[in-house]
Design a protein around this motif. Sequence first.
Motif, PDB file in Angstrom:
ATOM      1  N   LEU A   4       0.817  -1.201   0.000  1.00 17.77           N
ATOM      2  CA  LEU A   4       0.000   0.000   0.000  1.00 17.77           C
ATOM      3  C   LEU A   4       0.859   1.263   0.000  1.00 17.77           C
ATOM      4  N   PRO A   5       0.335   2.356  -0.518  1.00 18.94           N
ATOM      5  CA  PRO A   5       1.038   3.641  -0.382  1.00 18.94           C
ATOM      6  C   PRO A   5       1.252   3.979   1.088  1.00 18.94           C
ATOM      7  N   ASP A   6       2.287   4.780   1.339  1.00 18.35           N
ATOM      8  CA  ASP A   6       2.668   5.084   2.720  1.00 18.35           C
ATOM      9  C   ASP A   6       1.534   5.703   3.526  1.00 18.35           C
ATOM     10  N   ILE A   7       0.717   6.523   2.895  1.00 18.91           N
ATOM     11  CA  ILE A   7      -0.341   7.209   3.626  1.00 18.91           C
ATOM     12  C   ILE A   7      -1.311   6.213   4.235  1.00 18.91           C
ATOM     13  N   PHE A   8      -1.574   5.104   3.523  1.00 24.03           N
ATOM     14  CA  PHE A   8      -2.486   4.086   4.048  1.00 24.03           C
ATOM     15  C   PHE A   8      -1.832   3.294   5.176  1.00 24.03           C
TER      16      PHE A   8
END
Length: 708
Positions: A2-6
């Motif tokens: 997943l992207p870091d924000i998630f």
Amino acid sequence: MLPDIFLYFIVLAPGLVALTGLVHKQIGDSAVMFLTTGVVLAAGALSLFQLFAYVSGIGGADVPVDEAGHAVEAAAAHGAHVLTLMSWIDVGAFQANWAIRVDALSMVMMAVITGVSGLVHLYSWGYMSDDPHRARFFAYLSLFTFAMLMLVVADNFIQLFFGWEGVGLASYLLIGFWYTKKAPNDASIKAFVTNRVGDFGLAIGIMAVFFVFGSVEFEPVLSAIRNNTVITPLAFADPAPAQEAVIVFLGQRVYALEVIGILLFIGAMGKSAQFFLHVWLPDAMEGPTPVSALIHAATMVTAGVYLVCLMSPIYEHTLYAAGMVTIIGAVTALYAATVGMAQNDIKRVIAYSTCSQLGYMFFAAGIGAYEAAMFHLFTHAFFKALLFLGAGSVIRGMHHEQDMRKMGGLAKFMPVTYAAMLIGTIAIIGLGVPQTLIGFSGFFSKDAILESAFAAGEHHVMFGQVAFWFGIVAALLTSFYSWRLIYMTFHGPMASGHEDGDAHHDAHDADHAHDAHAHDPHESPATMLVPLALLSLGAMFAGFYFHEWFVGNEETAFWGGTLYSAADNHVLHDRHNVPQWVLWAPLVVTLAGFVIATMTYYFNRGFGKRIADSGGPLYQLFSNKWYFDELYNATLVKGSAMLGNAFSKADKKIIDGLGPDGVTSLTRWGARRLSAMHTGYLYHYAFVIIGAALVFGAVMWLNAGGAN
């Protein structure tokens, strides 16, 4: 991945929404419940999506392996993706950051923690609907979720210890949630104190890691062990390859990895309720049933298994530490199964089942089958949470009755709960057809453990054969007490009343308990049944879907080296070459347990009561939990009290008597004597002055005469 924000959201958001419990009076209970439930469910969905995406993205991937076919480095295949949140400790070589480490091992744990926690949050909307302190309960659930996530995504021992103690705190708060009652308070203190024993071992183990390796970060320590790098301990040891390093411990020269491995496992024993430190888990059932499902079945108690698997490079190069893990796990699996047969509280039966299943996981890790241990941890989360939440549905439907002897015939009143409990039972006993893909989740993971244990015994791994046979007997007993629970609860006529002993209620239920027959049993609301349905799917299909990735042909690609096996450890692969009777033995004993339980509690429903009434020595031993509570109370509790009293008396008579109290008494004695001279009469003072003058003059005259 997943992207870091998630990833930030999955790990940090549950901790942030836990803070809403502090302002629940301002925003209302419903807002707290909605926010905590929504955030944790979203985190669970993202974590499960991440796990499925990871699995689908590595099919057929080429992974660097050694000559034995094992991944050569933890970061070689897919790498641990580390997000550093901030610097925490920076004192010379002692450095630790707040970080999020994402690899195969942490992804599995994230999916288990947030997935089960999200469903428990949703379930609690129905189960805790009448509780006036719902907001506090939901805040505690989210706090626990955050602490557990911090534990499994840590990239150093200090952050791991923070999460380790955080889940201990959350467990204390949740077990003692109904703090106005004595039983929950006692249970929470018992859990907290027992875990402090294990945590002391963990803390000393972390200190030993820094002493030997000069670092508390996972990667430098584990890489040094994998590559057998020459290390120089801080003192009391000479430079040596990591796998052969020797230190002075308690005046003896011992292998450093043995000491570290044993100390870390002591911490795991406490958190995962293993033999000797298991006594807190059954009493923890005094907390609300959703707590039992979340903390004491699917997540917190698996932290010890996770720690041993995470530290697999250490245990792969130890003999006694790995042997200790194996034998303690095997003994726990058998011990807890024997006790589970004689319990009548529906939650305590499942609690001892948890102890037993954790034993399977540990002896799998002890023999080197870390993949099988993690696979059973994964599948166990589904069917054990299902059983606990199903038990909660029964308790609510029976108007807060927990004694199975006061139940019976509930299948017609609670068909959905009955179906869910039946699925959980079939999953936990590991029913399936060997050499096929027919079976529920427990079949795939438990059989992999038993086959690996037999293969380990063939290779003379310490206690491998013992673990296999203990596991086989435990499988027989598991099948027996699991079907006993089903028959006593859902089949036969409704019990007419109390049969043997006193019914057990948890602390909250004592306030709301009604006679079980004052109202007809009823099915639970949809908020409780939907989590049961979703967990049922996992109990049925998770083993089938993931077995190739966890322990099958794709296990090397899946784990990417995060679970380390040495070149001479082939137990997971050699399980495919065990004799045919080993493959069929689990099914045979499982069916035998089913037949015995059916004959005892279905066709001869009163037979079990007659056994209990006979009060035989074995029944008394198992019913009284092998008298561990009595033994610990007579030795540790009363012994500590006697020792404390003795030291208290010595402190008062010696330390205080000769110290501050003695000086005070002497001062008072002198003051009383001096004050007696102050009579207030003039002629007394004149007499003293004249006497003093005469003495002073005599001394002066003698000194003058002596000088002449």
